[in-house]
Design an enzyme around this catalytic site. Structure first.
Site, mmCIF file in Angstrom:
data_model
loop_
_atom_site.group_PDB
_atom_site.id
_atom_site.type_symbol
_atom_site.label_atom_id
_atom_site.label_comp_id
_atom_site.label_asym_id
_atom_site.label_seq_id
_atom_site.Cartn_x
_atom_site.Cartn_y
_atom_site.Cartn_z
ATOM 1 N N SER A 26 0.834 -1.186 0.113
ATOM 2 C CA SER A 26 0.135 -0.004 -0.032
ATOM 3 C C SER A 26 0.939 1.207 0.009
ATOM 4 O O SER A 26 2.136 1.184 0.277
ATOM 5 C CB SER A 26 -0.930 0.003 1.293
ATOM 6 N N LYS A 80 0.434 -1.054 15.722
ATOM 7 C CA LYS A 80 -1.051 -1.287 16.032
ATOM 8 C C LYS A 80 -1.735 -2.311 15.346
ATOM 9 O O LYS A 80 -2.804 -2.999 15.772
ATOM 10 C CB LYS A 80 -2.007 -0.056 15.811
ATOM 11 N N THR A 83 -15.473 4.228 9.492
ATOM 12 C CA THR A 83 -14.280 3.689 10.193
ATOM 13 C C THR A 83 -14.463 2.123 10.030
ATOM 14 O O THR A 83 -15.364 1.759 10.114
ATOM 15 C CB THR A 83 -14.049 4.240 11.425
ATOM 16 N N SER A 122 -12.532 0.408 12.397
ATOM 17 C CA SER A 122 -12.211 0.082 13.560
ATOM 18 C C SER A 122 -13.463 -0.185 14.596
ATOM 19 O O SER A 122 -14.031 0.808 14.902
ATOM 20 C CB SER A 122 -11.147 1.072 13.990
ATOM 21 N N ARG A 155 -13.008 -0.385 17.615
ATOM 22 C CA ARG A 155 -12.557 0.811 18.949
ATOM 23 C C ARG A 155 -13.180 2.165 18.400
ATOM 24 O O ARG A 155 -14.144 2.659 19.212
ATOM 25 C CB ARG A 155 -11.266 0.918 19.232
ATOM 26 N N ARG A 156 -12.889 2.572 17.133
ATOM 27 C CA ARG A 156 -13.697 3.995 16.704
ATOM 28 C C ARG A 156 -15.010 3.840 16.727
ATOM 29 O O ARG A 156 -15.762 5.091 16.906
ATOM 30 C CB ARG A 156 -12.834 4.379 15.370
ATOM 31 N N ARG A 172 -13.483 -0.215 4.456
ATOM 32 C CA ARG A 172 -12.234 -0.776 4.321
ATOM 33 C C ARG A 172 -11.591 0.204 3.183
ATOM 34 O O ARG A 172 -12.381 0.872 2.638
ATOM 35 C CB ARG A 172 -12.460 -2.055 3.960
ATOM 36 N N GLY A 173 -10.524 -0.079 3.197
ATOM 37 C CA GLY A 173 -9.597 0.674 1.841
ATOM 38 C C GLY A 173 -8.409 1.515 2.584
ATOM 39 O O GLY A 173 -8.328 1.585 3.643
ATOM 40 N N ASN A 174 -7.681 1.760 1.530
ATOM 41 C CA ASN A 174 -6.391 2.660 1.805
ATOM 42 C C ASN A 174 -6.834 4.030 2.145
ATOM 43 O O ASN A 174 -8.114 4.672 2.161
ATOM 44 C CB ASN A 174 -5.375 2.726 0.677
ATOM 45 N N ARG A 190 -10.489 6.025 1.436
ATOM 46 C CA ARG A 190 -11.166 6.402 2.307
ATOM 47 C C ARG A 190 -11.783 7.898 2.202
ATOM 48 O O ARG A 190 -12.904 8.619 2.396
ATOM 49 C CB ARG A 190 -10.881 6.201 3.693
ATOM 50 N N CYS A 219 -6.307 -7.424 18.398
ATOM 51 C CA CYS A 219 -5.886 -6.256 18.423
ATOM 52 C C CYS A 219 -7.014 -5.380 17.505
ATOM 53 O O CYS A 219 -6.745 -4.116 17.421
ATOM 54 C CB CYS A 219 -4.550 -5.976 17.613
#
Length: 304
Positions: free
Chosen positions: A11, A79, A123, A125, A127-128, A145-147, A151, A235
């Site tokens: 990426s 992370k 997002t 994530s 968590r987010r 998803r995606g780079n 996004r 994670c």
């Protein structure tokens, strides 16, 4: 070894991060480096991270290539790295950590507080997502998803009103101009190890990259990641952690969220770095024990 082969995801962000590491390695040691792009399941799939196995899908292919001798070193976003050790491999260096904060990239220079009710925020994530639902339950949280570029394009083309990303990633990819708000760590703790890179080698090859290790960054990120490991959470768990070292004291805070954002648990502990043999693990043990006593296992799926 005349050339050090550095494996990385292909990426744009991963290549930028690895190029920085390669330049630092060449500058500090005089060795020649070669970057080896490696395709991972996480890069090929468009499914959600929870469906395909969490953030570890980005690391597995890199580690397999390293063990197979296809490269000499691999560079990870810390992370994204599972906490379990891989036999035969070791994290030989954690370079100086970059900005660990999350950021909002929104249309019309909006902030998290000024986004209108019903705004669509993207997002991938958990968590987010939990943090968004906790702070702004009136927003529509969209799993994406995606780079970085794809996004941000979703905001530009109107598909989303905003996305949440990592400050360090945007800076490394040259896209920091898209940031409309930096989210404060105290109210928005980020993923264990966020903002840091991990340089992994085969056991016995630590000397190849040891010169890049930044001890304070390693101690802080190890403390954060130990909390994750001690809670027996993946994670991609809805957990934020943040460690700082100030005047010889290691401060560690962690917060575990319910996925729906309805509640969260927190713990904070501090200790003098020179008072214990392994300050990162000791601080994390205290934080994890307190979180588990509060019922964190019910939120993360951890064993009691």
């Amino acid at each position: 070894m005349t050339v050090i082969r550095i494996g990385t995801r292909g990426s744009t962000l991963a290549m930028a991060q690895t190029t920085t590491v390669a330049c630092q390695l060449e500058s500090k040691t005089g060795v020649e480096t070669e970057i080896i792009p490696i395709s991972t399941q996480g890069d090929r799939s468009t499914e959600s991270l929870s469906t395909i196995g969490g953030q570890g899908v980005f690391a597995n292919a890199l580690r397999e290539a390293l063990l197979a001798g296809e490269c000499d070193v691999v560079v990870h976003s810390l992370k994204d790295l599972p906490t379990a050790n891989v036999p035969g491999l070791t994290i030989a260096a954690v370079p100086k950590r970059a900005d660990e904060r999350d950021v909002l990239c929104a249309r019309d220079e909006l902030t998290l507080d000024t986004l209108p009710a019903g705004a669509r925020v993207g997002t991938g994530s958990p968590r987010r997502q939990a943090q968004l639902r906790s702070r702004r339950p009136d927003l529509e949280v969209v799993d994406i998803r995606g780079n970085i570029d794809s996004r941000l394009d979703k905001v530009t083309n109107g598909e989303l009103d905003a996305v949440i990303l990592a400050a360090a990633g945007l800076a490394r990819a040259g896209r920091a101009a898209a940031i409309t708000e930096y989210l404060g760590i105290s109210g928005w703790p980020t993923a264990p190890g966020q903002g840091a890179l991990a340089i992994e080698v085969r056991d016995g090859d630590e000397k190849l990259v040891k010169v890049l290790d930044h001890k304070p960054s390693r101690t802080k990120t190890e403390a954060e990641r130990y909390v994750l490991a001690l809670l027996d959470a993946g994670c991609s768990a809805p957990l934020g952690a943040h460690a700082v070292i100030d005047d010889g004291l290691l401060f560690l805070d962690a917060r575990v969220y319910a996925l729906d954002g309805s509640r969260y648990l927190t713990s904070s502990h501090a200790l003098y770095v020179n008072d214990v043999e392994d300050p990162a693990r000791e601080a994390a043990q205290r934080v994890a024990d307190e979180l588990l006593s509060q019922g964190a296992g019910d939120l993360t799926g951890a064993r009691a």
